[in-house]
Scaffold this motif. Structure first.
Motif, PDB file in Angstrom:
ATOM      1  N   ALA A   1       0.842  -1.194   0.000  1.00 40.19           N
ATOM      2  CA  ALA A   1       0.000   0.000   0.000  1.00 40.19           C
ATOM      3  C   ALA A   1       0.876   1.241   0.000  1.00 40.19           C
ATOM      4  N   TRP A   2       0.327   2.334  -0.518  1.00 41.63           N
ATOM      5  CA  TRP A   2       0.984   3.632  -0.396  1.00 41.63           C
ATOM      6  C   TRP A   2       0.630   4.183   0.984  1.00 41.63           C
ATOM      7  N   GLN A   3       1.656   4.494   1.806  1.00 43.76           N
ATOM      8  CA  GLN A   3       1.434   4.827   3.206  1.00 43.76           C
ATOM      9  C   GLN A   3       2.162   6.108   3.607  1.00 43.76           C
ATOM     10  N   PRO A   4       1.642   7.270   3.212  1.00 39.69           N
ATOM     11  CA  PRO A   4       2.253   8.526   3.648  1.00 39.69           C
ATOM     12  C   PRO A   4       1.882   8.877   5.087  1.00 39.69           C
ATOM     13  N   TYR A   5       2.799   9.525   5.782  1.00 45.03           N
ATOM     14  CA  TYR A   5       2.528  10.089   7.100  1.00 45.03           C
ATOM     15  C   TYR A   5       2.258  11.576   6.930  1.00 45.03           C
ATOM     16  N   VAL A   6       1.091  12.031   7.412  1.00 44.23           N
ATOM     17  CA  VAL A   6       0.693  13.427   7.265  1.00 44.23           C
ATOM     18  C   VAL A   6       0.474  14.024   8.647  1.00 44.23           C
ATOM     19  N   SER A   7       1.128  15.162   8.910  1.00 41.15           N
ATOM     20  CA  SER A   7       1.009  15.831  10.210  1.00 41.15           C
ATOM     21  C   SER A   7      -0.048  16.926  10.137  1.00 41.15           C
ATOM     22  N   HIS A   8      -0.994  16.882  11.084  1.00 42.15           N
ATOM     23  CA  HIS A   8      -2.077  17.863  11.174  1.00 42.15           C
ATOM     24  C   HIS A   8      -1.949  18.608  12.493  1.00 42.15           C
ATOM     25  N   ASN A   9      -2.059  19.937  12.429  1.00 39.21           N
ATOM     26  CA  ASN A   9      -2.045  20.756  13.642  1.00 39.21           C
ATOM     27  C   ASN A   9      -3.286  21.643  13.625  1.00 39.21           C
ATOM     28  N   HIS A  10      -4.395  21.106  14.116  1.00 42.63           N
ATOM     29  CA  HIS A  10      -5.666  21.821  14.096  1.00 42.63           C
ATOM     30  C   HIS A  10      -5.744  22.761  15.295  1.00 42.63           C
ATOM     31  N   LYS A  11      -6.118  24.013  15.026  1.00 40.04           N
ATOM     32  CA  LYS A  11      -6.254  25.011  16.094  1.00 40.04           C
ATOM     33  C   LYS A  11      -7.675  25.075  16.635  1.00 40.04           C
ATOM     34  N   GLY A  12      -8.606  24.465  15.951  1.00 36.80           N
ATOM     35  CA  GLY A  12      -9.998  24.491  16.382  1.00 36.80           C
ATOM     36  C   GLY A  12     -10.839  23.697  15.415  1.00 36.80           C
ATOM     37  N   ASN A  13     -12.092  24.082  15.252  1.00 37.46           N
ATOM     38  CA  ASN A  13     -12.967  23.400  14.311  1.00 37.46           C
ATOM     39  C   ASN A  13     -12.532  23.712  12.886  1.00 37.46           C
ATOM     40  N   ASP A  14     -11.851  22.811  12.253  1.00 38.92           N
ATOM     41  CA  ASP A  14     -11.417  23.064  10.884  1.00 38.92           C
ATOM     42  C   ASP A  14     -11.103  21.750  10.172  1.00 38.92           C
ATOM     43  N   THR A  15     -10.715  21.890   8.922  1.00 41.63           N
ATOM     44  CA  THR A  15     -10.393  20.758   8.063  1.00 41.63           C
ATOM     45  C   THR A  15      -9.035  20.990   7.430  1.00 41.63           C
ATOM     46  N   SER A  16      -8.226  19.968   7.359  1.00 39.30           N
ATOM     47  CA  SER A  16      -6.934  20.066   6.674  1.00 39.30           C
ATOM     48  C   SER A  16      -6.790  18.876   5.737  1.00 39.30           C
ATOM     49  N   TYR A  17      -6.026  19.066   4.676  1.00 40.58           N
ATOM     50  CA  TYR A  17      -5.840  17.974   3.726  1.00 40.58           C
ATOM     51  C   TYR A  17      -4.645  18.237   2.822  1.00 40.58           C
ATOM     52  N   LEU A  18      -4.171  17.173   2.224  1.00 43.95           N
ATOM     53  CA  LEU A  18      -3.231  17.232   1.110  1.00 43.95           C
ATOM     54  C   LEU A  18      -3.962  16.782  -0.146  1.00 43.95           C
ATOM     55  N   GLU A  19      -3.707  17.456  -1.237  1.00 38.49           N
ATOM     56  CA  GLU A  19      -4.288  17.054  -2.507  1.00 38.49           C
ATOM     57  C   GLU A  19      -3.156  16.608  -3.423  1.00 38.49           C
ATOM     58  N   TRP A  20      -3.338  15.447  -4.030  1.00 35.85           N
ATOM     59  CA  TRP A  20      -2.291  14.822  -4.834  1.00 35.85           C
ATOM     60  C   TRP A  20      -2.783  14.578  -6.261  1.00 35.85           C
ATOM     61  N   LYS A  21      -1.877  14.714  -7.201  1.00 38.50           N
ATOM     62  CA  LYS A  21      -2.143  14.208  -8.541  1.00 38.50           C
ATOM     63  C   LYS A  21      -1.368  12.908  -8.693  1.00 38.50           C
ATOM     64  N   ILE A  22      -2.070  11.859  -9.069  1.00 36.39           N
ATOM     65  CA  ILE A  22      -1.454  10.557  -9.297  1.00 36.39           C
ATOM     66  C   ILE A  22      -1.642  10.210 -10.763  1.00 36.39           C
ATOM     67  N   PHE A  23      -0.546   9.971 -11.459  1.00 35.47           N
ATOM     68  CA  PHE A  23      -0.668   9.682 -12.889  1.00 35.47           C
ATOM     69  C   PHE A  23       0.203   8.494 -13.267  1.00 35.47           C
ATOM     70  N   PHE A  24      -0.201   7.848 -14.339  1.00 39.86           N
ATOM     71  CA  PHE A  24       0.359   6.561 -14.723  1.00 39.86           C
ATOM     72  C   PHE A  24       1.073   6.686 -16.072  1.00 39.86           C
ATOM     73  N   LYS A  25       2.321   6.190 -16.127  1.00 43.18           N
ATOM     74  CA  LYS A  25       3.150   6.271 -17.330  1.00 43.18           C
ATOM     75  C   LYS A  25       3.661   4.876 -17.697  1.00 43.18           C
ATOM     76  N   LYS A  26       3.902   4.709 -18.981  1.00 44.66           N
ATOM     77  CA  LYS A  26       4.580   3.493 -19.402  1.00 44.66           C
ATOM     78  C   LYS A  26       5.964   3.472 -18.785  1.00 44.66           C
ATOM     79  N   ALA A  27       6.345   2.333 -18.222  1.00 40.31           N
ATOM     80  CA  ALA A  27       7.580   2.223 -17.437  1.00 40.31           C
ATOM     81  C   ALA A  27       8.778   2.763 -18.211  1.00 40.31           C
TER      82      ALA A  27
END
Length: 425
Positions: A98-124
């Motif tokens: 599996a792809w297993q990134p570690y993402v650190s979140h530091n929420h100051k209150g009621n909010d949402t955080s995220y990372l957005e990724w583009k994943i694309f596939f190429k001929k080897a």
């Protein structure tokens, strides 16, 4: 999901994805390739830091296919990528394939955080795009931290998804994106046998996908979460093909009552709609049920008037139940007095790579307009101050090959005020 030393992360993916659905959605996507996401190599960006635009390659993740992953958005200034991919031996849990990134979140209150990724596939070994006839993406252990944080997954209409029955996830579909939100309760370790907290989406004929992995917090918290995402199918017999396209869902206050409207397309089978109301987005009560008119062709409008709503902030969503008893939910919309009721968007037009619209303030002072193409790429984004009751807004956007865009308008608190698909000229 759990954490490296304390907690870990399993939320993942907003995926606005370019896909071409087939009638059967390639059955259950049983012919999807199994990717082994190991040993990523950073090909763009500095070795010791992480920022938007950084890119990694998972070489030969499947026979003849390289997988590239790039950071597109880092939502919330305190979010960071602690590790791109943690092996099972290093993390003490999870899976090497599996792809297993570690993402650190530091929420100051009621909010949402995220990372957005583009994943694309190429001929080897090349920069040539490769189109996957069928792709299954499965998130494992979509849960919480037992203390006010919930993980979520969003994805641009995959056409089909699969979940365990029963499930701990709340799954919704707003006509553009599918979303799965986990419970606050945590599940021990990262365990693919805990199917009730797994969410699989199937995509057809894709060469790139945009994912967003995020967390919703009800209070202050600082933790590193461990994501575990498989690029292979787990569910073969529980596929849900989305029965309709929900084009719009709104709620507004009128003369002391709440009017709920929705617009659907491709209503090809019997469906029951239930309008639900909530004061806290946790406990939902039915307002009214309506049977859909699947025998009529084309787009259809429905309306319910809530005459029993109490004063104060309220949330509404639409529950859709098909003949097999399968359930999906719309996005949640907010009604909070006059402000939300009066906010309006008129004369919205995209032409010559520019968005133009008339926006009636309705009490909102600051808004953000974002425009995405259907392949998930950001075409334009801008913050606006609404100084007058009626405001003209202009936004330059990047041209999309298919000329169909998703326009989203949010207020200062991040609540969606308006969302629609628009054809550009």
């Amino acid at each position: 999901m759990k954490l490296k030393s304390t907690l870990i992360f399993t939320s993942f993916l907003l995926s606005l994805i370019l896909l071409i659905p087939t009638a059967e959605l390639t059955a259950q996507c049983s012919n999807a390739p199994n990717f082994s996401m190991k040993n990523p190599k950073k090909v763009k960006g500095l070795p010791s830091s992480t920022k938007i635009g950084d890119q990694w390659i998972f070489a030969s993740a499947a026979p003849g296919i390289d997988v590239y992953i790039e950071i597109l958005v880092m939502k919330n200034a305190t979010i960071s990528l602690a590790q791109m991919d943690a092996s099972k031996s290093a993390a003490g849990q999870g899976y090497d394939d599996a792809w297993q990134p570690y993402v650190s979140h530091n929420h100051k209150g009621n909010d949402t955080s995220y990372l957005e990724w583009k994943i694309f596939f190429k001929k080897a070994g090349t920069q040539t795009d490769t189109v996957l006839p069928c792709l299954a993406v499965t998130a494992v252990d979509v849960d919480g931290d037992s203390n006010g944080l919930k993980e979520f997954i969003e994805a641009g209409t995959p056409g089909g998804y699969a979940i365990q029955t029963p499930t701990t996830l709340t799954v919704s579909f707003d006509g553009i994106r599918s979303k799965a939100i986990g419970k606050v309760n945590t599940i021990n370790l990262i365990d693919s046998s805990r199917r009730e907290a797994m969410f699989q989406m199937n995509f057809v004929n894709v060469s790139s996908i945009v994912y967003r992995n995020g967390a919703i917090a009800s209070g202050s918290t600082n933790q590193t979460r461990h994501t575990s995402i498989f690029f292979r199918p787990f569910f073969m017999n529980q596929l849900v093909i989305l029965p309709i396209k929900l084009l719009d869902f709104t709620a507004r206050e009128t003369n002391g009552f709440i009017t709920i409207d929705w617009l659907v397309d491709e209503e090809n089978e019997p469906v029951e709609y239930t309008v639900q109301r909530s004061a806290d987005m946790e406990n939902w009560q039915p307002v009214e049920k309506i049977r859909g008119n699947h025998q009529a062709r084309g787009k259809k409008k429905y309306q319910v008037i809530d005459k029993q709503a109490a004063q104060g902030k309220k949330f509404y969503r639409l529950k859709q139940t098909d003949e097999q008893g399968r359930i999906s939910y719309s996005k949640s919309v907010t009604v909070n007095g006059v402000s939300e009721a009066l906010f309006k968007v008129n004369q919205l037009l995209i032409a010559n790579n520019r968005l133009e619209a008339q926006v009636y303030q309705g009490g909102e002072k600051d808004i953000t307009i974002t425009v995405h193409s259907l392949n998930g790429m950001l075409a334009g984004s801008k913050n606006f101050q609404l100084k007058n009751p009626n405001n003209s807004v202009l936004l330059d956007i990047k041209q999309s090959s298919n000329k169909i865009y998703v326009v989203t308008i949010r207020n200062f608190d991040g609540e969606v005020l308006y969302q629609s698909k628009i054809y550009g000229y």
